[in-house]
Design an enzyme around this catalytic site. Structure first.
Site, PDB file in Angstrom:
ATOM      1  CB  THR A  66      -3.800   8.222   3.445  1.00 52.14           C
ATOM      2  OG1 THR A  66      -2.892   7.431   4.224  1.00 52.14           O
ATOM      3  CG2 THR A  66      -4.229   9.416   4.294  1.00 52.14           C
TER       4      THR A  66
ATOM      5  CD  GLU B 285      -2.291   1.289   2.870  1.00 55.48           C
ATOM      6  OE1 GLU B 285      -2.523   2.407   3.395  1.00 55.48           O
ATOM      7  OE2 GLU B 285      -2.548   0.216   3.443  1.00 55.48           O
TER       8      GLU B 285
ATOM      9  CE  LYS C  23      -6.649   1.854   7.920  1.00 57.13           C
ATOM     10  NZ  LYS C  23      -5.832   2.888   7.268  1.00 57.13           N
TER      11      LYS C  23
END
Length: 222
Positions: A78, A47, A138
Site C-alpha cells: 500500500t 509484505e 499484482k
C-alpha cells in the site's frame, strides 16, 4: 570473514516461492509477532502494508531482527507516494507494492533499484505498469473480477507479463490461479485473520498452522 550468499532477484524469488504473505493492521506488536511466526514456518516473502503507521513500525523492527531466517525477504505494501517509498526503503523494505499504477512510486523504485510490484486490473493498467518499470503486476482484487478465469483471459494478450494474483485467495483456489498462469499468489486476511490484532499464543499457533498449509499448497505447484 565468510561472505553472505547473494540473494536472488525478487522476481526469481516469486517464481520459486510462489507465495507472498500480506500483513495489514494497526497493531505494530501483533504485526511484528505475526511476521516472526510466518518466517519461522516457511513463508519467505512477507509484505507489511503502510495502511497504518503500525506497518512501517513493524517493518523497521523485523528488518533489524537478526533471529529471522536469513532468506526472509520483507516488502512494504500500500505504498502510495514517493515519500512513503523512501521511508519504506529506509526501514528495510526490499520491494514495494502498490494497489494501482502509481507513477511516483514506480519512479522511486527504479531510481533506487528496488523492485515494485504494481497493482493493476485491466490490460491497459498492466501494460502501463510494465512500461513504467514494474517488476511484476499484482492483479487486485482478483476475486472481484472473476478470479482465475479472468487472469487466464488477461494473460492471453499479455503472456510475458508476470502476474501475482491477490485478493480473497483461499487454499482451494491456489491450483486454479497457477494453472491460469500466475507466477505467485498473495494472501492477506485468509492467512492472517485474528493474528493481525491478537498476538496471544493461541492466535499465533493458529497462524503457524495456516502458514504451513499455504506453504505446502504453493510448494505442491512448483
Amino acid at each position: 570473514m565468510e561472505l553472505a550468499t547473494p540473494r536472488p532477484p525478487v522476481l526469481d524469488l516469486l517464481r520459486r516461492e510462489r507465495l507472498v504473505a500480506v500483513l495489514r493492521g494497526a497493531d505494530a506488536d501483533a504485526l511484528t509477532a505475526a511476521t516472526a511466526v510466518l518466517a519461522a514456518n516457511g513463508v519467505r516473502l512477507i509484505e507489511l502494508t503502510l495502511s497504518s503507521d503500525a506497518g512501517l513500525t513493524a517493518l523497521r523492527r523485523v528488518a533489524a531482527d537478526r533471529t529471522l531466517p536469513p532468506d526472509t525477504v520483507l516488502g512494504a505494501g500500500t505504498v502510495l507516494t514517493r515519500d512513503q517509498a523512501r521511508a519504506a526503503i529506509d526501514a528495510g523494505a526490499r520491494y514495494l507494492v502498490t494497489p494501482g499504477v502509481t507513477e511516483e512510486v514506480l519512479a522511486e523504485g527504479v531510481d533506487q533499484g528496488v523492485p515494485v510490484l504494481c497493482g493493476a486490473l485491466t490490460p491497459s493498467e498492466a501494460m502501463a505498469a510494465v512500461r513504467l518499470g514494474a517488476t511484476a503486476v499484482k492483479l487486485f482484487p482478483a476475486y472481484a473480477v472473476g478470479g482465475a478465469r479472468y487472469l487466464r483471459d488477461l494473460r492471453a494478450p499479455l503472456p510475458d507479463v508476470p502476474f501475482i494474483a491477490i485478493g480473497g485467495i483461499a487454499l482451494d483456489d491456489i491450483a486454479d490461479y497457477f494453472a491460469a498462469g500466475a507466477v505467485a499468489v498473495g494472501v492477506g486476511s485468509p492467512l492472517l485473520r485474528e493474528a493481525g490484532t491478537d498476538s496471544s499464543p493461541a492466535a499465533l499457533a493458529a497462524l503457524a498452522e495456516r502458514a504451513r498449509a499455504y506453504v505446502a499448497a504453493t510448494s505442491a505447484e512448483r
